[in-house]
Write an enzyme that holds these catalytic residues in place. Structure first.
Site, mmCIF file in Angstrom:
data_model
loop_
_atom_site.group_PDB
_atom_site.id
_atom_site.type_symbol
_atom_site.label_atom_id
_atom_site.label_comp_id
_atom_site.label_asym_id
_atom_site.label_seq_id
_atom_site.Cartn_x
_atom_site.Cartn_y
_atom_site.Cartn_z
ATOM 1 N N GLY A 292 -15.953 29.528 4.010
ATOM 2 C CA GLY A 292 -15.877 29.708 5.460
ATOM 3 C C GLY A 292 -14.468 29.717 6.012
ATOM 4 O O GLY A 292 -14.259 30.038 7.174
ATOM 5 N N CYS B 16 -43.441 47.918 11.631
ATOM 6 C CA CYS B 16 -42.741 49.179 11.396
ATOM 7 C C CYS B 16 -43.723 50.335 11.508
ATOM 8 O O CYS B 16 -44.780 50.352 10.866
ATOM 9 C CB CYS B 16 -42.092 49.163 10.018
ATOM 10 S SG CYS B 16 -41.359 50.759 9.569
ATOM 11 N N CYS C 159 -43.858 52.117 7.747
ATOM 12 C CA CYS C 159 -44.397 51.471 6.541
ATOM 13 C C CYS C 159 -45.252 50.254 6.847
ATOM 14 O O CYS C 159 -45.809 49.639 5.960
ATOM 15 C CB CYS C 159 -43.242 51.056 5.611
ATOM 16 S SG CYS C 159 -42.385 49.556 6.162
ATOM 17 N N CYS D 294 -38.212 50.013 10.387
ATOM 18 C CA CYS D 294 -37.327 49.107 9.643
ATOM 19 C C CYS D 294 -35.891 49.580 9.745
ATOM 20 O O CYS D 294 -35.596 50.760 9.552
ATOM 21 C CB CYS D 294 -37.680 49.116 8.150
ATOM 22 S SG CYS D 294 -39.218 48.309 7.740
#
Lengths: 242, 325, 259
Positions: free
Chosen positions: B40, B249, B252, B274
């Site tokens: 970080g 979605c 799909c 998506c």
């Protein structure tokens, strides 16, 4: 009670004060030299003498409002635990003097120094707040004193800036008596008061004496002085003797 | 591999393997090691001039260039899609200067370079994901003084970041930050996860793959080693929560992915698909279908000329600096 | 027999900017509950003194010791920088002359007050906001403005907000530099009342730099008078103002219309 009354509360030792006025070419103004004085519990000593002999200066020196050139102002100071010690107002550290002023020595000046915008009842209650007294009790005592000194209830929430001289002085006195100080210093407490209010002040002082307070005061009014003072400390004679 | 020997690229005369010279790659790898050692923490690095402007992934590319080898397989995505301009460009770049195989399948890639999304397919140990970073400093818009920012990181004084979340709740009733949502890494450093949607933040926690971050304009690299704690900031009474959709979605039928909103016509017709294009394609290949299927696929293909908008853009926040040069 | 120990002890504090001695050889002790006024005219060195004793400017010479809750009297410049910064955020308060230097102008009033709490780990929004509301009321700011930014406040309101922001962590010692400077007279007056009340109610210790003797009389228990970097007189406020000894103090007091 009688034994306690004889205990010394104030011991002034060889106190000298000279003002040096730098703004006026360093002019020197000697006020008093080598003053000594003892005041006992339950006793009222009146400071006496014509103008310029240093009555007010001496009184203020007892409160550490004026700083003497030399000498000591021993004051018998008690703490929470009930223990006593002698503190020299003329030489102690500032936080000690502040503590003594909070608890032990009360001072009623000749004129009320007006703190703007604070209601008179809060001005009177303030010394109690400083000692941690709860607001309700403090307020009740403050109002009681104001009532006794004939300040009408309608004025209790007003700031004293618009009061008359006499009214301001009575607020000042009420504040001085809010806490039961073991030592009281009074500078002309009855000036600008009528007979009725003068009597109230005399009674207040008598009650203080009765509970064992040592009182030092300047009283221009002969009658009041004769009524309340146990003895007189004559500064003009001290000056002549010096 | 010797530090001084250059590796000529067969197809491109005068270019070293993966574009950067070996000394530069070494410098960057040293920075990456430091970054991995202090999760970080932003490590400054000597960023090089790349053949595209700032704001187009130069930082990510330098990280990828420094770690990629002939045996690697590279996937590049932009906002989840393999076929947008940015992704196509970068993939083609590495195909030319590193001559490595490329792929759209997350599971087949050893390195995934990404702009602003984490793939839906879970990644595994041994993989590396390289994030493109516009603004590495999470405190930048709160504390303009760089000197003060550095002290705040050094002394772990992050109250100001918490204040900005407080401001959101005071103003909007909830934390409205929806991308670049600040995280604490390894309980020590405050980090910007880049403008990925907050939806992806939980994926970063205890992630099996190595996460590397490169900022080209600001010249900083940071990293999260595998299986490191990454926690999104919040309040006890306003806990962190990810975006959710009512819809699935349209292509799909996936229920748990990050969805993009696609406008279909001028009458306000829209659909949700998506954002991860490969994931969606894979699911359709497996036989999953959504509510709109055939006609939707056509409409989608027609509409896909512009890059899809994220479903929940953040209000009044400075835009991720992709447009600024 | 005095068993209290000082909260702050300053010894031989000297600071020079190159060849110029901004303040020379200043020593004093501050006890809990005391308010110390530092008075002097421009150029007297009082602001430099304040900066040195409030850990924001390392003096060229001298020691500043503070009674830390955990360690007792400690040389504040022997602490690490993060320890000093933590002290300034928790047990100390600093109220600057210009509120813009002491506030985050782009953060709401509530956020400004809550920041210190969040900086020491507070993580419950409703509690933080509740505390912020309490303090806004204490400094007599309209609660309806809790979400407004201080850049939309008047000078007096900004100063009140700065005070609230500093007091929220219940510091024991507050440093103030001309807290009422630059404000209209009536606004000054109300702010002084507020300060007076808060100091007494919270039993704060404070060091207040001011050129205004009336402010000193109203707020301070003790004074130090500075001229050309040196302390020329020190004592109880009423004593220094009613019975000034040093020539400069006498000049200052006599120059003021009504003290």
């Amino acid at each position: 009670m009688t034994d306690q009354k004889k205990d010394p509360m104030i011991r002034v030792e060889n106190l000298s004060k000279t003002f040096v006025l730098h703004v006026q070419g360093s002019a020197r103004l000697p006020v008093f030299t080598n003053l000594s004085l003892e005041v006992a519990a339950g006793e009222c000593v009146a400071l006496y003498g014509p103008s310029g002999t240093g009555k007010s200066t001496l009184l203020r020196s007892l409160y550490a409002n004026y700083k003497p050139g030399s000498g000591h102002v021993w004051v018998r100071h008690g703490n929470d635990a009930g223990e006593h010690e002698w503190v020299d107002m003329a030489g102690a550290a500032p936080h000690r003097v502040l503590e003594v002023r909070r608890r032990t020595v009360g001072y009623v000046s000749q004129f009320l120094r007006v703190i703007p915008r604070v209601p008179s009842r809060d001005i009177v209650a303030e010394p109690l707040h400083a000692l941690g007294v709860d607001p309700e009790t403090a307020r009740a005592k403050a109002e009681g004193l104001l009532a006794r000194l004939n300040i009408p209830e309608a004025m209790w929430h007003l700031a004293p800036a618009t009061f008359s001289g006499g009214e301001q002085q009575r607020v000042n006195i009420a504040r001085g008596f809010a806490v039961d100080y073991p030592i009281l210093l009074l500078d002309e407490p009855t000036a600008s008061l009528d007979a009725g209010n003068r009597a109230v002040v005399v009674a207040l002082i008598a009650e203080a004496k009765a509970r064992g307070a040592a009182v030092v005061g300047i009283f221009h009014d002969d009658e009041v002085r004769e009524e309340i003072a146990d003895r007189v400390f004559d500064l003009s004679r001290e000056r002549a003797a010096a | 591999m010797s530090a001084t020997r250059t590796q000529e690229v067969d197809g491109e005369a005068g270019y070293n393997f993966a574009y950067l010279d070996e000394q530069t790659k070494r410098m960057i790898r040293r920075c990456i090691l430091k970054a991995v050692a202090v999760p970080g923490y932003q490590v400054p690095f000597g960023g090089r001039e790349m053949p595209l402007p700032y704001g187009w992934g130069t930082g990510g590319m330098q990280v990828t260039a420094s770690i990629i080898g002939k045996d690697d397989t590279l996937k590049v995505i932009d906002q989840g899609a393999d076929d947008t301009t940015n992704a196509v460009n970068i993939r083609r770049f590495f195909a030319r200067v590193a001559e490595v195989p490329t792929t759209e399948a997350t599971a087949e890639a050893s390195i995934v370079q990404t702009r602003h999304r984490v793939p839906e397919d879970p990644m595994t140990e041994g993989q590396i994901i390289v994030y493109q970073v516009p603004q590495p400093e999470p405190l930048r818009y709160l504390e303009p003084r760089e000197t003060e920012c550095r002290k705040m990181h050094a002394y772990k004084e992050y109250g100001l970041m918490q204040v900005s979340l407080y401001e959101d709740i005071a103003r909007f009733g909830e934390i409205v930050t929806s991308y670049s949502y600040p995280v604490m890494v390894n309980d020590r450093y405050l980090m910007s996860p880049t403008p990925i949607p907050k939806f992806d933040n939980p994926k970063m926690d205890d992630f099996p793959a190595l996460q590397l971050f490169g900022a080209g304009r600001e010249k900083r690299i940071y990293a999260i080693p595998p299986y490191t704690k990454v926690k999104s900031l919040d309040f006890d009474d306003h806990p962190f929560a990810i975006q959710q959709w009512e819809e699935d979605c349209a292509l799909c039928g996936a229920e748990e992915t990050f969805l993009d909103e696609v406008i279909l016509d001028d009458q306000g017709g829209k659909m949700y698909v998506c954002s991860d294009s490969h994931y969606c394609t894979k699911r359709r290949a497996e036989g999953h279908t959504g509510t709109l299927s055939e006609s939707a696929a056509k409409a989608y293909a027609a509409a896909v000329g512009a890059a899809p908008e994220p479903a929940n853009p953040g209000p009044a926040k400075p835009e991720p600096a992709k447009e600024e040069a | 027999m005095d068993t209290t120990s000082p909260l702050l002890r300053v010894r031989n504090l000297t600071h020079a900017f190159g060849p110029v001695l901004a303040c020379a050889d200043v020593s004093f002790e501050l006890y809990p509950g005391e308010v110390l006024g530092v008075v002097g005219e421009s150029g007297s060195g009082k602001t430099t003194l304040l900066n040195c004793i409030s850990a924001r400017l390392a003096p060229t010479n001298g020691i500043v010791e503070y009674d830390l809750r955990t360690k007792g009297l400690t040389d504040i410049y022997a602490l690490s920088e993060p320890e000093r910064r933590l002290l300034l955020r928790t047990d100390w308060g600093v109220v600057t002359q210009n509120p813009r230097d002491g506030l985050r102008m782009d953060v709401s009033a509530g956020g400004n007050v809550g920041e210190r709490l969040m900086a020491v780990g507070a993580r419950h929004y409703a509690t933080i906001r509740g505390e912020a509301e309490d303090w806004l009321q204490k400094v007599e700011l309209d609660l309806g403005r809790i979400d407004d930014k201080p850049k939309h406040f008047s000078g007096g309101m900004q100063q009140r907000l700065q005070i609230a922001r500093n007091l929220v962590t219940k510091p024991r010692l507050v440093f103030m530099d001309e807290p009422t400077g630059g404000l209209d007279v009536s606004v000054q007056a109300r702010l002084l009342d507020l300060l007076r009340g808060l100091v007494r109610e919270l039993r704060l210790s404070a060091i207040i730099v001011t050129h205004d003797l009336a402010v000193a009389r109203l707020l301070a228990d003790r004074l130090i008078v500075m001229k050309d970097g040196k302390v020329v007189e020190t004592g109880l406020t009423d004593q220094v103002l009613d019975d000034p000894h040093h020539a400069y103090t006498q000049l200052l007091v006599s120059s003021v219309l009504q003290v």
